[in-house]
Design a protein around this motif. Structure first.
Motif, PDB file in Angstrom:
ATOM      1  N   ALA A  94       0.832  -1.209   0.000  1.00 48.37           N
ATOM      2  CA  ALA A  94       0.000   0.000   0.000  1.00 48.37           C
ATOM      3  C   ALA A  94       0.865   1.257   0.000  1.00 48.37           C
ATOM      4  O   ALA A  94       0.536   2.243  -0.669  1.00 48.37           O
ATOM      5  N   ARG A  95       1.979   1.236   0.740  1.00 49.62           N
ATOM      6  CA  ARG A  95       2.877   2.392   0.762  1.00 49.62           C
ATOM      7  C   ARG A  95       3.515   2.605  -0.616  1.00 49.62           C
ATOM      8  O   ARG A  95       3.664   3.735  -1.072  1.00 49.62           O
ATOM      9  N   VAL A  96       3.910   1.516  -1.272  1.00 55.46           N
ATOM     10  CA  VAL A  96       4.477   1.627  -2.619  1.00 55.46           C
ATOM     11  C   VAL A  96       3.461   2.241  -3.572  1.00 55.46           C
ATOM     12  O   VAL A  96       3.774   3.164  -4.345  1.00 55.46           O
ATOM     13  N   ARG A  97       2.235   1.750  -3.528  1.00 55.43           N
ATOM     14  CA  ARG A  97       1.205   2.294  -4.407  1.00 55.43           C
ATOM     15  C   ARG A  97       0.938   3.765  -4.107  1.00 55.43           C
ATOM     16  O   ARG A  97       0.706   4.567  -5.011  1.00 55.43           O
ATOM     17  N   ALA A  98       0.992   4.131  -2.815  1.00 54.39           N
ATOM     18  CA  ALA A  98       0.741   5.522  -2.435  1.00 54.39           C
ATOM     19  C   ALA A  98       1.818   6.455  -2.977  1.00 54.39           C
ATOM     20  O   ALA A  98       1.512   7.525  -3.509  1.00 54.39           O
ATOM     21  N   VAL A  99       3.097   6.065  -2.845  1.00 56.69           N
ATOM     22  CA  VAL A  99       4.154   6.961  -3.349  1.00 56.69           C
ATOM     23  C   VAL A  99       4.108   7.047  -4.869  1.00 56.69           C
ATOM     24  O   VAL A  99       4.417   8.093  -5.451  1.00 56.69           O
ATOM     25  N   LEU A 100       3.682   5.983  -5.527  1.00 55.17           N
ATOM     26  CA  LEU A 100       3.576   6.030  -6.985  1.00 55.17           C
ATOM     27  C   LEU A 100       2.417   6.910  -7.422  1.00 55.17           C
ATOM     28  O   LEU A 100       2.506   7.598  -8.445  1.00 55.17           O
ATOM     29  N   ARG A 101       1.320   6.896  -6.665  1.00 53.44           N
ATOM     30  CA  ARG A 101       0.221   7.808  -6.985  1.00 53.44           C
ATOM     31  C   ARG A 101       0.687   9.251  -6.850  1.00 53.44           C
ATOM     32  O   ARG A 101       0.366  10.103  -7.684  1.00 53.44           O
ATOM     33  N   ARG A 102       1.453   9.527  -5.801  1.00 54.41           N
ATOM     34  CA  ARG A 102       1.944  10.884  -5.602  1.00 54.41           C
ATOM     35  C   ARG A 102       2.908  11.278  -6.716  1.00 54.41           C
ATOM     36  O   ARG A 102       2.908  12.407  -7.180  1.00 54.41           O
ATOM     37  N   ALA A 103       3.744  10.346  -7.122  1.00 53.89           N
ATOM     38  CA  ALA A 103       4.751  10.656  -8.142  1.00 53.89           C
ATOM     39  C   ALA A 103       4.145  10.769  -9.528  1.00 53.89           C
ATOM     40  O   ALA A 103       4.683  11.472 -10.389  1.00 53.89           O
ATOM     41  N   GLY A 104       3.002  10.076  -9.760  1.00 52.49           N
ATOM     42  CA  GLY A 104       2.469   9.991 -11.107  1.00 52.49           C
ATOM     43  C   GLY A 104       1.663  11.175 -11.569  1.00 52.49           C
ATOM     44  O   GLY A 104       1.446  11.373 -12.764  1.00 52.49           O
ATOM     45  N   GLY A 105       1.185  11.997 -10.656  1.00 52.09           N
ATOM     46  CA  GLY A 105       0.386  13.148 -11.056  1.00 52.09           C
ATOM     47  C   GLY A 105      -1.049  12.768 -11.352  1.00 52.09           C
ATOM     48  O   GLY A 105      -1.423  11.600 -11.412  1.00 52.09           O
ATOM     49  N   ASP A 106      -1.874  13.763 -11.564  1.00 52.30           N
ATOM     50  CA  ASP A 106      -3.302  13.582 -11.787  1.00 52.30           C
ATOM     51  C   ASP A 106      -3.697  14.346 -13.041  1.00 52.30           C
ATOM     52  O   ASP A 106      -3.579  15.569 -13.088  1.00 52.30           O
ATOM     53  N   PRO A 107      -4.147  13.620 -14.102  1.00 49.45           N
ATOM     54  CA  PRO A 107      -4.538  14.303 -15.334  1.00 49.45           C
ATOM     55  C   PRO A 107      -5.606  15.370 -15.119  1.00 49.45           C
ATOM     56  O   PRO A 107      -5.723  16.308 -15.904  1.00 49.45           O
ATOM     57  N   GLY A 108      -6.413  15.224 -14.053  1.00 50.73           N
ATOM     58  CA  GLY A 108      -7.443  16.213 -13.769  1.00 50.73           C
ATOM     59  C   GLY A 108      -6.991  17.254 -12.766  1.00 50.73           C
ATOM     60  O   GLY A 108      -7.827  17.882 -12.110  1.00 50.73           O
ATOM     61  N   ALA A 109      -5.692  17.421 -12.634  1.00 50.29           N
ATOM     62  CA  ALA A 109      -5.148  18.340 -11.628  1.00 50.29           C
ATOM     63  C   ALA A 109      -5.520  19.779 -11.961  1.00 50.29           C
ATOM     64  O   ALA A 109      -5.700  20.144 -13.120  1.00 50.29           O
ATOM     65  N   PRO A 110      -5.621  20.628 -10.934  1.00 50.76           N
ATOM     66  CA  PRO A 110      -5.938  22.042 -11.152  1.00 50.76           C
ATOM     67  C   PRO A 110      -4.783  22.768 -11.844  1.00 50.76           C
ATOM     68  O   PRO A 110      -3.670  22.234 -11.944  1.00 50.76           O
ATOM     69  N   PRO A 111      -5.035  23.980 -12.339  1.00 54.85           N
ATOM     70  CA  PRO A 111      -3.984  24.734 -13.025  1.00 54.85           C
ATOM     71  C   PRO A 111      -2.896  25.165 -12.049  1.00 54.85           C
ATOM     72  O   PRO A 111      -3.073  25.085 -10.827  1.00 54.85           O
ATOM     73  N   PRO A 112      -1.756  25.626 -12.577  1.00 53.55           N
ATOM     74  CA  PRO A 112      -0.679  26.095 -11.695  1.00 53.55           C
ATOM     75  C   PRO A 112      -1.172  27.185 -10.756  1.00 53.55           C
ATOM     76  O   PRO A 112      -2.045  27.980 -11.103  1.00 53.55           O
ATOM     77  N   ARG A 113      -0.605  27.208  -9.560  1.00 47.22           N
ATOM     78  CA  ARG A 113      -0.966  28.240  -8.591  1.00 47.22           C
ATOM     79  C   ARG A 113       0.313  28.898  -8.085  1.00 47.22           C
ATOM     80  O   ARG A 113       1.354  28.252  -7.956  1.00 47.22           O
TER      81      ARG A 113
END
Length: 233
Positions: free
Chosen positions: A121-140
């Motif tokens: 679960a920890r491995v999957r969590a760090v990979l989710r964090r590293a992978g980014g989100d295509p629906g992420a908000p614009p730069p702030r």
């Protein structure tokens, strides 16, 4: 052993560097069950070479290794500009081990004895964090700091800075609501994805690391004594 499946190719290769072969085999089994390809080395020198050669999506590294220590392995990767997520395994609940590892740029740690399912679960969590989100908000932008959630880039006055995936998500969470005070427990749950009993000192170490990398813009993150942290608008 059989070849790497299509699902494992999609999940990516995890490098496991662990000198206790029974533990390494257990970690390999659970990661493989979860769809990852796994490469195992049993000493730090071979582990570093494998990390440089294979370019894994994540590394699970014991701190106490023959050859070079896990902390030195991580230090050399980060020194070469390699920000592959690293999860440390530590043989005891030693705060010094954990803090040193996090200060060197590790993304997380697991204390032995551990649940193999928790490690996965920890491995999957760090990979989710590293992978980014295509629906992420614009730069702030807050003050001199600009954070781009989609490209996972941070700059100070236009100059890029390098953050681990966990450091990035911590800064992004704080910047998402400028002025809002987040407790350490809230940050641990939201950024790391696990309960506060895991130790809020982890949050403090990562905040210190982010501040160090922000340089003159470090005042962006304000400590609220006895509560937690806020991002000043």
């Amino acid at each position: 052993m059989g070849g790497v499946t299509t699902e494992q190719q999609q999940r990516g290769l995890v490098l496991v560097v662990e000198d206790e072969r029974a533990i390494a085999d257990l970690v390999r089994m659970y990661l493989t069950r979860d769809g990852f390809g796994v490469h195992v080395e049993h000493d730090g020198t071979a582990g570093l070479a494998a990390a440089q050669r294979l370019r894994p999506v994540a590394c699970v590294v014991d701190i106490a290794l023959p050859g070079i220590a896990g902390t030195e392995l991580c230090r050399r990767l980060r020194g070469a500009g390699d920000w592959t997520p690293v999860i440390f395994l530590t043989a005891r609940d030693d705060e010094v081990d954990r803090i040193v590892g996090l200060e060197l740029g590790a993304d997380d740690y697991v204390t032995k004895p551990f649940s193999p399912r928790e490690l996965v679960a920890r491995v999957r969590a760090v990979l989710r964090r590293a992978g980014g989100d295509p629906g992420a908000p614009p730069p702030r932008t807050v003050g001199a700091v600009t954070l781009d959630p989609l490209r996972r880039l941070v700059s100070v006055d236009g100059a890029p800075i390098h953050l681990t995936s966990t450091e990035f998500d911590l800064l992004a969470h704080l910047m998402s609501r400028p002025g809002r005070v987040f407790t350490r427990e809230e940050l641990l749950a939201s950024v790391w994805g696990y309960a506060s009993h895991s130790g809020t000192r982890t949050v403090d170490v990562h905040v210190a690391q982010v501040r160090g990398k922000l340089g003159g813009a470090a005042t962006l993150i304000r400590t609220v004594r006895g509560v937690g942290y806020a991002c000043d608008d």
